[in-house]
Design a protein around this motif. Structure first.
Motif, PDB file in Angstrom:
ATOM      1  N   MET A 192       0.831  -1.200   0.000  1.00 18.06           N
ATOM      2  CA  MET A 192       0.000   0.000   0.000  1.00 18.06           C
ATOM      3  C   MET A 192       0.865   1.249   0.000  1.00 18.06           C
ATOM      4  N   SER A 193       0.459   2.240  -0.778  1.00 18.95           N
ATOM      5  CA  SER A 193       1.168   3.517  -0.775  1.00 18.95           C
ATOM      6  C   SER A 193       0.601   4.401   0.334  1.00 18.95           C
ATOM      7  N   LYS A 194       1.264   5.532   0.579  1.00 25.67           N
ATOM      8  CA  LYS A 194       0.820   6.435   1.638  1.00 25.67           C
ATOM      9  C   LYS A 194      -0.543   7.051   1.346  1.00 25.67           C
ATOM     10  N   SER A 195      -0.939   7.056   0.071  1.00 23.31           N
ATOM     11  CA  SER A 195      -2.228   7.640  -0.291  1.00 23.31           C
ATOM     12  C   SER A 195      -3.372   6.627  -0.225  1.00 23.31           C
ATOM     13  N   ASP A 196      -3.047   5.357   0.033  1.00 26.11           N
ATOM     14  CA  ASP A 196      -4.066   4.318   0.106  1.00 26.11           C
ATOM     15  C   ASP A 196      -4.631   4.201   1.521  1.00 26.11           C
ATOM     16  N   LEU A 235      -8.706  -8.054   1.146  1.00 22.10           N
ATOM     17  CA  LEU A 235      -8.605  -6.720   1.733  1.00 22.10           C
ATOM     18  C   LEU A 235      -9.168  -5.689   0.764  1.00 22.10           C
ATOM     19  N   ASP A 236     -10.007  -4.793   1.299  1.00 23.50           N
ATOM     20  CA  ASP A 236     -10.521  -3.673   0.507  1.00 23.50           C
ATOM     21  C   ASP A 236      -9.601  -2.472   0.709  1.00 23.50           C
ATOM     22  N   VAL A 237      -9.009  -1.995  -0.376  1.00 21.58           N
ATOM     23  CA  VAL A 237      -8.090  -0.862  -0.323  1.00 21.58           C
ATOM     24  C   VAL A 237      -8.574   0.201  -1.299  1.00 21.58           C
ATOM     25  N   SER A 238      -8.722   1.435  -0.826  1.00 27.54           N
ATOM     26  CA  SER A 238      -9.171   2.542  -1.659  1.00 27.54           C
ATOM     27  C   SER A 238      -8.060   3.558  -1.859  1.00 27.54           C
ATOM     28  N   THR A 239      -8.203   4.331  -2.911  1.00 28.03           N
ATOM     29  CA  THR A 239      -7.257   5.402  -3.198  1.00 28.03           C
ATOM     30  C   THR A 239      -7.985   6.547  -3.869  1.00 28.03           C
ATOM     31  N   GLU A 240      -7.469   7.754  -3.690  1.00 25.87           N
ATOM     32  CA  GLU A 240      -7.992   8.926  -4.389  1.00 25.87           C
ATOM     33  C   GLU A 240      -7.165   9.230  -5.633  1.00 25.87           C
ATOM     34  N   ALA A 241      -6.097   8.462  -5.845  1.00 26.70           N
ATOM     35  CA  ALA A 241      -5.233   8.681  -7.009  1.00 26.70           C
ATOM     36  C   ALA A 241      -6.024   8.446  -8.290  1.00 26.70           C
ATOM     37  N   PRO A 242      -5.791   9.244  -9.315  1.00 32.09           N
ATOM     38  CA  PRO A 242      -6.574   9.115 -10.552  1.00 32.09           C
ATOM     39  C   PRO A 242      -6.294   7.828 -11.318  1.00 32.09           C
ATOM     40  N   ALA A 243      -5.099   7.282 -11.187  1.00 30.51           N
ATOM     41  CA  ALA A 243      -4.763   6.067 -11.933  1.00 30.51           C
ATOM     42  C   ALA A 243      -5.461   4.866 -11.310  1.00 30.51           C
ATOM     43  N   ARG A 273      -8.864  -6.070  -3.084  1.00 29.81           N
ATOM     44  CA  ARG A 273      -9.932  -5.538  -3.928  1.00 29.81           C
ATOM     45  C   ARG A 273      -9.779  -4.024  -3.937  1.00 29.81           C
ATOM     46  N   GLY A 274      -9.399  -3.479  -5.077  1.00 28.38           N
ATOM     47  CA  GLY A 274      -9.115  -2.050  -5.171  1.00 28.38           C
ATOM     48  C   GLY A 274     -10.354  -1.220  -5.464  1.00 28.38           C
ATOM     49  N   HIS A 275     -10.380   0.000  -4.919  1.00 27.91           N
ATOM     50  CA  HIS A 275     -11.498   0.927  -5.128  1.00 27.91           C
ATOM     51  C   HIS A 275     -10.935   2.321  -5.375  1.00 27.91           C
ATOM     52  N   HIS A 276     -11.605   3.067  -6.200  1.00 25.41           N
ATOM     53  CA  HIS A 276     -11.229   4.466  -6.423  1.00 25.41           C
ATOM     54  C   HIS A 276     -12.343   5.355  -5.898  1.00 25.41           C
ATOM     55  N   VAL A 277     -11.977   6.371  -5.110  1.00 27.42           N
ATOM     56  CA  VAL A 277     -12.960   7.320  -4.601  1.00 27.42           C
ATOM     57  C   VAL A 277     -12.570   8.724  -5.051  1.00 27.42           C
ATOM     58  N   ALA A 278     -13.577   9.557  -5.249  1.00 25.62           N
ATOM     59  CA  ALA A 278     -13.318  10.932  -5.652  1.00 25.62           C
ATOM     60  C   ALA A 278     -12.623  11.677  -4.518  1.00 25.62           C
ATOM     61  N   LYS A 330     -11.517  14.005  -1.595  1.00 25.94           N
ATOM     62  CA  LYS A 330     -12.186  14.784  -0.546  1.00 25.94           C
ATOM     63  C   LYS A 330     -13.668  14.452  -0.372  1.00 25.94           C
ATOM     64  N   THR A 331     -14.066  13.232  -0.754  1.00 23.99           N
ATOM     65  CA  THR A 331     -15.444  12.806  -0.545  1.00 23.99           C
ATOM     66  C   THR A 331     -15.565  11.805   0.603  1.00 23.99           C
ATOM     67  N   ILE A 332     -14.432  11.315   1.083  1.00 25.70           N
ATOM     68  CA  ILE A 332     -14.418  10.299   2.129  1.00 25.70           C
ATOM     69  C   ILE A 332     -13.513  10.774   3.266  1.00 25.70           C
ATOM     70  N   ALA A 333     -13.990  10.621   4.499  1.00 26.42           N
ATOM     71  CA  ALA A 333     -13.156  10.938   5.660  1.00 26.42           C
ATOM     72  C   ALA A 333     -12.292   9.728   5.994  1.00 26.42           C
ATOM     73  N   VAL A 334     -10.991   9.957   6.153  1.00 29.38           N
ATOM     74  CA  VAL A 334     -10.048   8.891   6.493  1.00 29.38           C
ATOM     75  C   VAL A 334      -9.528   9.150   7.901  1.00 29.38           C
ATOM     76  N   VAL A 335      -9.571   8.121   8.743  1.00 23.87           N
ATOM     77  CA  VAL A 335      -9.119   8.241  10.129  1.00 23.87           C
ATOM     78  C   VAL A 335      -8.073   7.165  10.393  1.00 23.87           C
ATOM     79  N   GLU A 336      -7.404   7.284  11.530  1.00 25.06           N
ATOM     80  CA  GLU A 336      -6.417   6.276  11.914  1.00 25.06           C
ATOM     81  C   GLU A 336      -6.950   5.471  13.099  1.00 25.06           C
ATOM     82  N   VAL A 337      -6.974   4.165  12.936  1.00 21.31           N
ATOM     83  CA  VAL A 337      -7.442   3.254  13.979  1.00 21.31           C
ATOM     84  C   VAL A 337      -6.386   2.176  14.170  1.00 21.31           C
ATOM     85  N   GLN A 338      -5.851   2.090  15.362  1.00 22.56           N
ATOM     86  CA  GLN A 338      -4.814   1.096  15.669  1.00 22.56           C
ATOM     87  C   GLN A 338      -3.654   1.164  14.660  1.00 22.56           C
TER      88      GLN A 338
END
Length: 253
Positions: free
Chosen positions: A1-5, A30-38, A47-52, A54-62
């Protein structure tokens, strides 16, 4: 995973500790999302997902970057059914350490307008109630209301005639002095809890409350019996179904 995932969907739900159906709880993907355009490369077990952006809030848990619990609930509308979404929604606004309040869920559904699954979220929102302690309480409440019985109060505080607290009831029909208690495993395996429950229930019955105890076996194999028990108790206390509001649902066998 990259830092943007970040983890999302079912994986995020597991990280947050949200209740999931057994069939998907055990999935190894594992479901992994990214805001990267590629588009993400296909990786075995991910299982990869792309989200637009600033449409999803990302938090840190454990130490893990995951979608917020409320956004995770919205994402799950594309992979889970109505009752699963209600259980998760109840967990989000639960009595102890809630993730959100009802206003947060309403705002999230509004933001999700136009997305696949939003109709299911809107329907789930109608059934979600704050203050629930467990998915089984949710299941019991849905069973009763869908059978045409009045909706019970969730985790209502019961006082005696002197104003002393007797209990916090799982599902309470205060007007009819009927209390439903979901009997989880800890009630039998914890001896101190077991003896405390006996005293508590005795005090409730002395105060003329009708107490009905339900366990997972009742919900899984004998739902019609649960409905009949509650209906009988309510009728004995004076409740009568309103013929104008009678529902057409078939009581499960």
């Amino acid at each position: 995973m990259s830092k943007s995932d970040f983890f999302s969907h079912l994986t995020a739900a597991r990280v947050h500790g949200l209740p999931l159906p057994f069939a998907v709880e055990r999935t190894q993907t594992l479901d992994v999302s990214t805001e990267a355009p590629a588009l993400r490369d296909r990786v075995c077990g991910i299982r990869g997902h792309h989200v637009a952006p600033k449409t999803i809030a990302v938090v840190e848990v454990q130490g893990l970057r995951v979608t917020s619990a409320v956004d995770t609930w919205c994402q799950l509308s594309t992979v889970l059914g109505l009752d699963d979404l209600i259980r998760i929604g109840d967990a989000l606004v639960r009595r102890r350490h809630p993730f959100a309040v009802m206003g947060d869920l309403l705002a999230a559904v509004r933001r999700y307008s136009g997305h696949r699954g939003v109709k299911l979220l809107r329907e789930a929102l109608i059934w979600i109630r704050p203050g629930v302690d467990s998915p089984r309480e949710t299941d019991l409440r849905l069973l009763l209301v869908r059978a045409g019985l009045p909706e019970p109060e969730v985790n209502g505080v019961i006082l005696n005639r002197m104003g002393v607290k007797l209990a916090t009831g799982d599902l309470v029909y205060r007007r009819y002095r009927v209390l439903l208690e979901y009997d989880g495993g800890q009630h039998r395996t914890d001896e101190e809890q077991y003896h405390w429950d006996i005293d508590r229930l005795d005090n409730l019955m002395e105060d003329t409350w009708r107490v009905i105890r339900i366990n997972k076996s009742h919900l899984r194999t004998r739902p019609a019996l649960v409905i009949r028990k509650v209906q009988t108790a309510l009728r004995a206390a004076g409740w009568q179904p309103d013929p104008r509001l009678a529902r057409a649902q078939k009581v499960p066998d």
